[in-house]
Design an enzyme around this catalytic site. Structure first.
Site, short mmCIF file in Angstrom:
data_model
loop_
_atom_site.label_atom_id
_atom_site.label_comp_id
_atom_site.label_asym_id
_atom_site.label_seq_id
_atom_site.Cartn_x
_atom_site.Cartn_y
_atom_site.Cartn_z
N ASP A 205 39.60 38.45 48.45
CA ASP A 205 40.20 38.48 47.10
C ASP A 205 41.66 38.04 47.23
OD1 ASP A 205 41.05 39.47 44.33
OD2 ASP A 205 39.01 40.24 44.36
N GLY A 231 43.09 35.43 50.01
CA GLY A 231 43.15 33.99 49.82
C GLY A 231 42.86 33.60 48.39
N ASP A 232 42.59 32.31 48.22
CA ASP A 232 42.38 31.74 46.89
C ASP A 232 41.04 31.02 46.90
OD1 ASP A 232 42.33 30.20 44.61
OD2 ASP A 232 44.27 29.24 44.96
N PHE A 233 40.08 31.54 46.13
CA PHE A 233 38.73 30.96 46.23
C PHE A 233 38.63 29.54 45.67
CE2 PHE A 233 37.56 34.46 42.89
CZ PHE A 233 38.02 33.71 41.81
N HIS A 251 31.70 34.18 35.57
CA HIS A 251 31.90 34.28 34.11
C HIS A 251 33.38 34.20 33.71
CE1 HIS A 251 32.41 38.96 33.51
NE2 HIS A 251 33.16 38.50 34.47
N1 SAH Z 1 33.72 41.43 42.07
C1 SAH Z 1 34.54 42.54 41.62
C2 SAH Z 1 35.78 42.10 40.80
C3 SAH Z 1 35.52 41.24 39.61
S1 SAH Z 1 37.02 40.89 38.69
C4 SAH Z 1 33.71 43.53 40.85
O1 SAH Z 1 32.62 43.19 40.44
O2 SAH Z 1 34.16 44.65 40.66
C5 SAH Z 1 37.45 39.27 39.30
C6 SAH Z 1 38.12 39.26 40.66
O3 SAH Z 1 38.45 37.91 41.00
C7 SAH Z 1 39.43 40.05 40.69
O4 SAH Z 1 39.36 41.01 41.74
C8 SAH Z 1 40.47 38.98 40.98
O5 SAH Z 1 41.57 39.43 41.77
C9 SAH Z 1 39.67 37.92 41.72
N2 SAH Z 1 40.29 36.59 41.68
C10 SAH Z 1 40.77 35.93 40.59
N3 SAH Z 1 41.26 34.72 40.95
C11 SAH Z 1 41.09 34.62 42.30
C12 SAH Z 1 41.36 33.59 43.25
N4 SAH Z 1 41.89 32.43 42.87
N5 SAH Z 1 41.01 33.81 44.55
C13 SAH Z 1 40.44 34.98 44.94
N6 SAH Z 1 40.15 36.00 44.07
C14 SAH Z 1 40.47 35.82 42.78
#
Ligand code: SAH
Length: 341
Positions: A205, A231-233, A251
């Site tokens: 995350d 990191g950054d996905f 979503h």
């Molecule tokens: N999968 C988790 C969180 C969903 S909320 C659950 O079901 O509880 C969406 C998540 O995406 C958040 O934790 C947010 O920090 C992460 N996120 C948003 N942009 C991101 C990015 N560019 N790289 C990595 N994580 C990211």
């Protein structure tokens, strides 16, 4: 969305109930924020006692509680003392699958003003949140760590609510390493690893989220089996998984950005590997379904959307995947299983 009860009512009465829905929502928000269901968990209390404990104005608090009694959220017992009901018990902080932080996040500082700007999204297709706050939601959370913490807790609470269902609906034991992409504070990967002692995990995350997750993984006794990587996905996801899980991630993003994340997962997946998406699947029929309003939540908050099974299939094939099956659960979210095409 009409219940049998609504059908018996004159349309004006039924419509007024829908129109005033946000009054109820905000009233629920206030008791959740103040922690009133927690206070009632130790026994019935008067509004004066609750006002003292929450530092609020007793006559106004009384009116709020009375209104919530009228819709079944609370109950009054002996001597007008307020009591929890099964509904308000879902807002107790430590209740399994607690909805407290979800309520505070969805109806509090950032989602609620964005919903107030829904018209902007409908008129322009733009993101109501960004228009209102002049920032995107992830930037907002970066600058407002308290609201971010509430949001992350809300996700963990919601995850807890679907955990059992996910675990009983899908067999994770066949994987060596499960990577949870955008796994938040790690509630889902914790659940998966606790149920599958031979599986290793990677929680991935954004840095500020990961920093809050390490302690939780340690507390769950998973420091050895679960790596926490920041990191950054959109740039890349960690290598080494034979399963990549994404719950409530796709979503958040429009098709173009969702495809980018999917392609980054695809890059590391061997032919026999699996991609497991946990998201709502919007039915193509007109029945009531939570996904149709979560979809609006995405419209105003992130510019993302909920998708039909057909839309998932298209998204997956544009990213080098083949959809294998959609597994419904007892919860409005489904499991979408795919493998490299
Ligand atoms: N999968 C988790 C969180 C969903 S909320 C659950 O079901 O509880 C969406 C998540 O995406 C958040 O934790 C947010 O920090 C992460 N996120 C948003 N942009 C991101 C990015 N560019 N790289 C990595 N994580 C990211």
């Amino acid at each position: 969305m009409t219940s049998p009860k609504q059908q018996e009512q004159p349309p004006q009465v039924a419509m007024l109930q829908l129109i005033s829905g946000f009054w109820i929502s905000r009233a629920v928000y206030v008791i959740a924020k103040l922690g009133i269901p927690d206070l009632l968990a130790t026994g019935p209390k008067t509004s004066d006692e609750l006002a003292t404990a929450t530092n609020t104005h007793s006559p106004s608090l009384f009116r709020l509680l009375r209104a919530l009694v009228s819709v079944g959220v609370l109950h009054t017992g002996a001597e007008g003392r307020f009591e929890n009901t099964p509904l308000s018990e879902t807002l107790i902080t430590d209740a399994p699958g607690s909805l407290r932080w979800f309520t505070v996040s969805e109806l509090g500082q950032e989602h609620y003003p964005a919903w107030g700007n829904l018209m902007h999204s409908v008129k322009t297709g733009g993101i109501a949140f960004d228009d209102f706050f002049a920032d995107d939601v992830w930037g907002y959370f970066h600058k407002n760590p308290e609201d971010a913490a509430v949001f992350n807790n809300s996700m963990s609470g919601m995850t807890a609510a679907v955990n059992n269902t996910l675990r009983s609906s899908y067999d994770f034991s066949k994987f060596n390493t499960v990577v949870d992409v955008g796994g938040g504070h790690g509630a889902l990967i914790t659940e998966i690893l606790q149920g599958n002692p031979h599986t290793k995990g990677v929680l991935f995350d954004a840095p500020e989220v990961i920093s809050g997750s390490r302690e939780r993984l340690a507390a769950a006794g998973l420091s050895d089996r679960c790596e926490a990587i920041e990191g950054d996905f959109f740039k890349s996801v960690p290598a080494g998984g034979d399963a990549y899980v994404m719950k409530w991630i796709l979503h958040d993003w429009n098709d173009e950005l969702a495809i980018q994340i999917l392609k980054n997962c695809r890059e590391h997946l061997a032919p026999a590997g699996r991609l497991i998406i946990v998201d709502c699947v919007v039915p193509e029929t007109n029945e009531p379904h939570f996904s149709k309003f979560i979809d609006l939540n995405m419209l105003v908050m992130t510019g993302g959307k909920e998708r039909t099974a057909r839309e998932f299939e298209e998204l997956l094939s544009a990213s080098g995947f083949k959809l294998l099956q959609v597994i419904p659960t007892e919860h409005p979210t489904s499991i979408i299983e795919a493998q490299p095409a």
